[in-house]
Motif scaffolding. Structure first.
Motif, PDB file in Angstrom:
ATOM      1  N   THR A 148     -10.573 -42.040  43.707  1.00  0.00           N
ATOM      2  CA  THR A 148     -10.549 -42.548  45.078  1.00  0.00           C
ATOM      3  C   THR A 148      -9.584 -41.747  45.943  1.00  0.00           C
ATOM      4  OG1 THR A 148     -11.075 -44.766  44.268  1.00  0.00           O
ATOM      5  CG2 THR A 148     -10.142 -44.598  46.483  1.00  0.00           C
ATOM      6  N   LEU A 149      -8.388 -41.482  45.428  1.00  0.00           N
ATOM      7  CA  LEU A 149      -7.420 -40.701  46.206  1.00  0.00           C
ATOM      8  C   LEU A 149      -7.908 -39.280  46.464  1.00  0.00           C
ATOM      9  CD1 LEU A 149      -3.989 -41.830  44.754  1.00  0.00           C
ATOM     10  CD2 LEU A 149      -4.808 -42.116  47.081  1.00  0.00           C
TER      11      LEU A 149
ATOM     12  N   ASP B 121      -5.423 -39.887  60.713  1.00  0.00           N
ATOM     13  CA  ASP B 121      -6.201 -39.146  59.723  1.00  0.00           C
ATOM     14  C   ASP B 121      -5.309 -38.161  58.973  1.00  0.00           C
ATOM     15  OD1 ASP B 121      -8.686 -38.320  58.467  1.00  0.00           O
ATOM     16  OD2 ASP B 121      -8.494 -36.499  59.681  1.00  0.00           O
ATOM     17  N   ALA B 122      -4.427 -37.483  59.695  1.00  0.00           N
ATOM     18  CA  ALA B 122      -3.498 -36.539  59.065  1.00  0.00           C
ATOM     19  C   ALA B 122      -2.558 -37.268  58.106  1.00  0.00           C
ATOM     20  CB  ALA B 122      -2.702 -35.800  60.133  1.00  0.00           C
ATOM     21  N   LEU B 123      -2.092 -38.453  58.491  1.00  0.00           N
ATOM     22  CA  LEU B 123      -1.216 -39.227  57.605  1.00  0.00           C
ATOM     23  C   LEU B 123      -1.916 -39.601  56.308  1.00  0.00           C
ATOM     24  CD1 LEU B 123       0.684 -41.615  60.048  1.00  0.00           C
ATOM     25  CD2 LEU B 123       1.568 -39.605  58.864  1.00  0.00           C
ATOM     26  N   PHE B 124      -3.174 -40.012  56.397  1.00  0.00           N
ATOM     27  CA  PHE B 124      -3.937 -40.342  55.190  1.00  0.00           C
ATOM     28  C   PHE B 124      -4.110 -39.104  54.309  1.00  0.00           C
ATOM     29  CE2 PHE B 124      -5.297 -44.293  57.248  1.00  0.00           C
ATOM     30  CZ  PHE B 124      -5.283 -45.151  56.168  1.00  0.00           C
ATOM     31  N   THR B 125      -4.406 -37.961  54.919  1.00  0.00           N
ATOM     32  CA  THR B 125      -4.580 -36.718  54.158  1.00  0.00           C
ATOM     33  C   THR B 125      -3.303 -36.337  53.433  1.00  0.00           C
ATOM     34  OG1 THR B 125      -6.202 -35.947  55.770  1.00  0.00           O
ATOM     35  CG2 THR B 125      -5.245 -34.286  54.321  1.00  0.00           C
ATOM     36  N   ILE B 126      -2.202 -36.335  54.167  1.00  0.00           N
ATOM     37  CA  ILE B 126      -0.915 -35.935  53.589  1.00  0.00           C
ATOM     38  C   ILE B 126      -0.441 -36.962  52.563  1.00  0.00           C
ATOM     39  CG2 ILE B 126       1.518 -35.537  54.130  1.00  0.00           C
ATOM     40  CD1 ILE B 126       0.482 -34.360  56.828  1.00  0.00           C
TER      41      ILE B 126
ATOM     42  N   ALA C 299      -2.273 -39.113  50.678  1.00  0.00           N
ATOM     43  CA  ALA C 299      -3.072 -39.038  49.450  1.00  0.00           C
ATOM     44  C   ALA C 299      -2.753 -37.764  48.681  1.00  0.00           C
ATOM     45  CB  ALA C 299      -4.562 -39.099  49.784  1.00  0.00           C
ATOM     46  N   GLY C 300      -2.602 -36.643  49.386  1.00  0.00           N
ATOM     47  CA  GLY C 300      -2.274 -35.391  48.724  1.00  0.00           C
ATOM     48  C   GLY C 300      -0.903 -35.428  48.077  1.00  0.00           C
ATOM     49  N   SER C 301       0.055 -36.047  48.751  1.00  0.00           N
ATOM     50  CA  SER C 301       1.405 -36.156  48.191  1.00  0.00           C
ATOM     51  C   SER C 301       1.407 -37.000  46.928  1.00  0.00           C
ATOM     52  CB  SER C 301       2.362 -36.762  49.216  1.00  0.00           C
ATOM     53  OG  SER C 301       2.484 -35.921  50.328  1.00  0.00           O
ATOM     54  N   PHE C 302       0.660 -38.096  46.938  1.00  0.00           N
ATOM     55  CA  PHE C 302       0.599 -38.936  45.744  1.00  0.00           C
ATOM     56  C   PHE C 302      -0.085 -38.199  44.595  1.00  0.00           C
ATOM     57  CE2 PHE C 302      -1.131 -42.046  42.843  1.00  0.00           C
ATOM     58  CZ  PHE C 302       0.004 -42.782  42.562  1.00  0.00           C
ATOM     59  N   LEU C 303      -1.159 -37.466  44.887  1.00  0.00           N
ATOM     60  CA  LEU C 303      -1.831 -36.684  43.850  1.00  0.00           C
ATOM     61  C   LEU C 303      -0.878 -35.632  43.278  1.00  0.00           C
ATOM     62  CD1 LEU C 303      -5.287 -36.192  45.562  1.00  0.00           C
ATOM     63  CD2 LEU C 303      -4.855 -37.507  43.487  1.00  0.00           C
ATOM     64  N   TYR C 304      -0.131 -34.977  44.127  1.00  0.00           N
ATOM     65  CA  TYR C 304       0.847 -33.974  43.704  1.00  0.00           C
ATOM     66  C   TYR C 304       1.900 -34.614  42.805  1.00  0.00           C
ATOM     67  CZ  TYR C 304       4.027 -29.990  44.457  1.00  0.00           C
ATOM     68  OH  TYR C 304       4.847 -28.912  44.297  1.00  0.00           O
TER      69      TYR C 304
END
Length: 95
Positions: A10-11, A63-68, A70-75
Motif C-alpha cells: 500500500t505504501l 500530494d507532496a507530503l504524502f509522497t515524501i 510514504a517514501g520516508s517510511f519505506l526508506y
C-alpha cells in the motif's frame, strides 16, 4: 517484515501514484499554465486567481507530503532490516 506485507504494498502504491501526480502537476504548471498566463498579460490574472481560489497549490502541497511521507517510511523500514545504518548504506539496495 517482508516487502510484500500489505502495508508495504500500500505504501509503495501511495508513494508511486502520488509522486506521479505531484511531478505531473508541476510539469503542466511550469510548461503550460505559467507561460500561458504570462502571455495573456493582465488578462491572465483572473485565471491565476481562480487557481488560487480552487486551492491548487494546497492540493499539490498535500500530494507532496504524502509522497515524501510514504517514501520516508519505506526508506526507514528498509533501513531497519540491517544491523546498522552503515551496513545498509554499504549494501547494493541502500546505495
Amino acid at each position: 517484515m517482508l516487502a510484500t506485507d500489505a502495508y508495504m504494498v500500500t505504501l509503495r502504491i501511495v508513494h508511486i501514484v502520488t509522486g506521479v501526480i505531484w511531478v505531473g502537476s508541476l510539469f503542466v504548471v511550469v510548461m503550460f499554465v505559467q507561460p500561458s498566463a504570462a502571455a495573456l498579460g493582465p488578462a491572465g490574472t483572473p485565471f491565476m486567481s481562480e487557481l488560487r481560489r480552487r486551492r491548487f497549490v494546497d492540493v499539490v502541497f498535500i500530494d507532496a507530503l504524502f509522497t515524501i511521507g510514504a517514501g520516508s517510511f519505506l526508506y526507514w523500514n528498509d533501513w531497519q532490516t540491517y544491523p546498522s545504518f552503515g551496513d545498509w548504506i554499504g549494501s547494493n539496495f541502500g546505495a
